[in-house]
Design a protein around this motif. Structure first.
Motif, mmCIF file in Angstrom:
data_model
loop_
_atom_site.group_PDB
_atom_site.id
_atom_site.type_symbol
_atom_site.label_atom_id
_atom_site.label_comp_id
_atom_site.label_asym_id
_atom_site.label_seq_id
_atom_site.Cartn_x
_atom_site.Cartn_y
_atom_site.Cartn_z
ATOM 1 N N LEU A 91 14.410 -31.564 46.596
ATOM 2 C CA LEU A 91 13.431 -32.266 47.417
ATOM 3 C C LEU A 91 13.047 -31.437 48.639
ATOM 4 C CD1 LEU A 91 11.806 -34.760 48.320
ATOM 5 C CD2 LEU A 91 13.925 -35.672 49.274
ATOM 6 N N PHE A 92 14.031 -30.908 49.348
ATOM 7 C CA PHE A 92 13.724 -30.176 50.574
ATOM 8 C C PHE A 92 13.205 -28.778 50.292
ATOM 9 C CE2 PHE A 92 16.220 -33.680 52.141
ATOM 10 C CZ PHE A 92 15.471 -34.057 53.238
ATOM 11 N N ARG A 93 13.496 -28.239 49.115
ATOM 12 C CA ARG A 93 12.860 -26.992 48.720
ATOM 13 C C ARG A 93 11.357 -27.199 48.568
ATOM 14 N NH1 ARG A 93 10.852 -24.463 44.508
ATOM 15 N NH2 ARG A 93 11.217 -26.240 43.117
ATOM 16 N N LEU A 94 10.971 -28.330 47.967
ATOM 17 C CA LEU A 94 9.549 -28.622 47.794
ATOM 18 C C LEU A 94 8.877 -28.943 49.129
ATOM 19 C CD1 LEU A 94 9.707 -30.738 44.515
ATOM 20 C CD2 LEU A 94 8.852 -28.403 44.777
ATOM 21 N N LEU A 95 9.583 -29.651 50.016
ATOM 22 C CA LEU A 95 9.043 -29.893 51.355
ATOM 23 C C LEU A 95 8.797 -28.578 52.080
ATOM 24 C CD1 LEU A 95 11.216 -32.927 52.552
ATOM 25 C CD2 LEU A 95 8.753 -32.948 52.175
ATOM 26 N N ALA A 96 9.751 -27.647 51.952
ATOM 27 C CA ALA A 96 9.588 -26.340 52.601
ATOM 28 C C ALA A 96 8.423 -25.569 51.998
ATOM 29 C CB ALA A 96 10.882 -25.533 52.467
ATOM 30 N N LYS A 97 8.300 -25.647 50.684
ATOM 31 C CA LYS A 97 7.203 -24.947 50.006
ATOM 32 C C LYS A 97 5.854 -25.452 50.482
ATOM 33 C CE LYS A 97 5.457 -23.838 45.386
ATOM 34 N NZ LYS A 97 5.660 -24.046 43.925
ATOM 35 N N ASP A 98 5.751 -26.776 50.711
ATOM 36 C CA ASP A 98 4.500 -27.365 51.182
ATOM 37 C C ASP A 98 4.385 -27.357 52.710
ATOM 38 O OD1 ASP A 98 3.631 -27.813 48.662
ATOM 39 O OD2 ASP A 98 3.873 -29.990 48.684
ATOM 40 N N GLU A 99 5.377 -26.758 53.385
ATOM 41 C CA GLU A 99 5.385 -26.649 54.850
ATOM 42 C C GLU A 99 5.262 -28.017 55.519
ATOM 43 O OE1 GLU A 99 2.539 -23.750 56.095
ATOM 44 O OE2 GLU A 99 3.647 -22.099 55.188
ATOM 45 N N ILE A 100 6.001 -28.979 54.991
ATOM 46 C CA ILE A 100 6.045 -30.316 55.581
ATOM 47 C C ILE A 100 7.234 -30.369 56.521
ATOM 48 C CG2 ILE A 100 6.355 -32.771 55.119
ATOM 49 C CD1 ILE A 100 4.935 -32.341 52.445
ATOM 50 N N ASN A 101 6.970 -30.562 57.788
ATOM 51 C CA ASN A 101 8.016 -30.559 58.802
ATOM 52 C C ASN A 101 8.721 -31.906 58.824
ATOM 53 O OD1 ASN A 101 9.449 -29.414 60.968
ATOM 54 N ND2 ASN A 101 8.155 -30.499 62.430
ATOM 55 N N VAL A 102 10.045 -31.889 58.815
ATOM 56 C CA VAL A 102 10.856 -33.099 58.858
ATOM 57 C C VAL A 102 11.305 -33.330 60.294
ATOM 58 C CG1 VAL A 102 12.935 -34.229 58.012
ATOM 59 C CG2 VAL A 102 11.593 -32.774 56.485
ATOM 60 N N GLN A 103 10.829 -34.413 60.903
ATOM 61 C CA GLN A 103 11.161 -34.704 62.293
ATOM 62 C C GLN A 103 12.549 -35.315 62.438
ATOM 63 O OE1 GLN A 103 9.283 -33.825 64.738
ATOM 64 N NE2 GLN A 103 7.271 -33.483 63.858
ATOM 65 N N LEU A 104 12.993 -36.043 61.433
ATOM 66 C CA LEU A 104 14.299 -36.696 61.461
ATOM 67 C C LEU A 104 14.705 -36.953 60.020
ATOM 68 C CD1 LEU A 104 15.561 -39.492 63.792
ATOM 69 C CD2 LEU A 104 15.630 -39.896 61.324
ATOM 70 N N LEU A 105 16.023 -36.861 59.775
ATOM 71 C CA LEU A 105 16.527 -37.055 58.423
ATOM 72 C C LEU A 105 17.916 -37.681 58.471
ATOM 73 C CD1 LEU A 105 16.960 -36.399 55.315
ATOM 74 C CD2 LEU A 105 17.772 -34.156 56.085
ATOM 75 N N THR A 106 18.161 -38.653 57.605
ATOM 76 C CA THR A 106 19.523 -39.079 57.301
ATOM 77 C C THR A 106 19.690 -39.024 55.788
ATOM 78 O OG1 THR A 106 19.096 -41.470 57.045
ATOM 79 C CG2 THR A 106 19.532 -40.648 59.272
ATOM 80 N N CYS A 107 20.872 -38.598 55.372
ATOM 81 C CA CYS A 107 21.137 -38.406 53.950
ATOM 82 C C CYS A 107 22.575 -38.822 53.681
ATOM 83 C CB CYS A 107 20.919 -36.935 53.588
ATOM 84 S SG CYS A 107 21.229 -36.524 51.863
#
Length: 351
Positions: free
Chosen positions: A34-50
């Protein structure tokens, strides 16, 4: 909260969207993919809980409202079987907390008494953050000023004036870094911890706050705190980390303070935390961290990314593997073992 406890202030980040999702199929690679794809699309994550429980992943992700359509499209295209929902939100952060459970307890009691239900809670080195519905921000700020003391602001009006003068300061600019190995200011870790999990309803917040005040009276440090989406409608999962101790029966205290709550404890665990100059650029940082843990078979139990910090929980026996893995993909000038005796513990170098 006692009168001598004073907070530095609070910050609000608006124009964001919360994405919550749950994956039931035991896909260990899901967060990394999931976060590999977010990085590929340059989508910045402001906050995350996992959170990973019985191979079920629960995640809360906060992104800029301008990225929500792009994120929704690739979620449906690549992870169509995942349950997820989105909502317009804002992030409210209180600082500093100094790992004192009394600060988190006060926040939860204020929200509970005011009928404010935070969608997400996240813990960083410097602040405790709550994700709220966008239209609840003013009510939340007013309730907090009515119950807590802020050194820089006497009233909500003072705070609002400061926000106008410095509008946009909390909206972190995405870094266009070119480093092969992102830099970390330092990496700290502590073992001798337990991870507690609660399955809560909305009206449980006050009682959790009272339990946190009990932990504070024992001089315990709150070293980790997040909430995670629940598969049961109207409920949320809360996870928090405390030191191992023979002075307090954590599960017994929680059962007494919150009758009927389902609680679990994982022990022993270790908690690591770090921040760096580009940690606002979440789409690169989280992807790197999860990828290196996948490669080195470090099992992540829970993760919080908030206010330029990453804090994670792993099984205690994997802490040295985890620190080596982090050093393998980040520039880490020092690794520090943190004492776990109480809210104001000193740091001691680990070699």
């Amino acid at each position: 909260m006692p009168p001598q406890t004073r907070l530095g202030g609070l910050k609000i980040l608006k124009e964001v969207v919360q994405v919550s999702l749950i994956e039931y199929k035991g896909d260990k690679g899901l967060p990394g993919e999931l976060f590999r794809l977010l990085a590929k699309d340059e989508i910045n994550v402001q906050l995350l809980t996992c959170e990973n429980h019985d191979q079920t992943w629960g995640m809360n992700i906060v992104i800029d409202s301008r990225d929500v359509l792009k994120a929704s499209n690739f979620l449906e295209r690549r992870f169509g079987e995942i349950d997820y929902f989105t909502s317009r939100s804002a992030v409210l952060s209180l600082f500093p907390h100094r790992s004192n459970p009394e600060i988190a307890g006060a926040l939860l009691e204020v929200f509970g008494k005011s009928g404010i239900e935070p969608k997400v809670l996240a813990h960083s080195n410097s602040a405790i953050s709550a994700v709220l519905a966008e239209d609840m921000v003013s009510k939340a700020a007013g309730a907090l000023f009515g119950a807590l003391r802020f050194g820089a602001y006497r009233t909500p009006g003072d705070w609002k004036l400061a926000q106008k003068d410095g509008e946009g300061l909390y909206r972190e600019v995405v870094a266009s870094y070119q480093e092969k190995r992102p830099r970390v200011y330092f990496l700290e870790w502590q073992d001798g911890q337990v991870l507690l999990q609660l399955n809560l309803e909305g009206n449980d917040l006050c009682r959790v706050g009272v339990a946190f005040n009990d932990f504070a009276r024992l001089g315990l440090a709150l070293n980790f705190l997040i909430s995670s989406p629940s598969a049961v409608e109207g409920r949320r999962i809360m996870l928090f980390g405390l030191p191992e101790t023979h002075e307090c029966d954590y599960l017994g205290l929680l059962k007494e303070r919150i009758p009927g709550v389902v609680s679990e404890m994982t022990s022993p665990v270790a908690i690591f935390s770090m921040n760096g100059p580009h940690f606002a650029d979440r789409y690169g940082i989280v992807s790197e961290l999860l990828a290196t843990f996948d490669r080195t078979q470090v099992e992540l139990l829970a993760l919080s990314c908030a206010v330029s910090s990453i804090t994670g929980v792993i099984h205690a026996h994997q802490i040295h593997s985890a620190t080596k893995a982090i050093q393998g993909c980040f520039e880490v000038p020092s690794v520090i073992r943190k004492a776990c005796t109480g809210p104001h513990s000193d740091l001691s170098p680990h070699f």
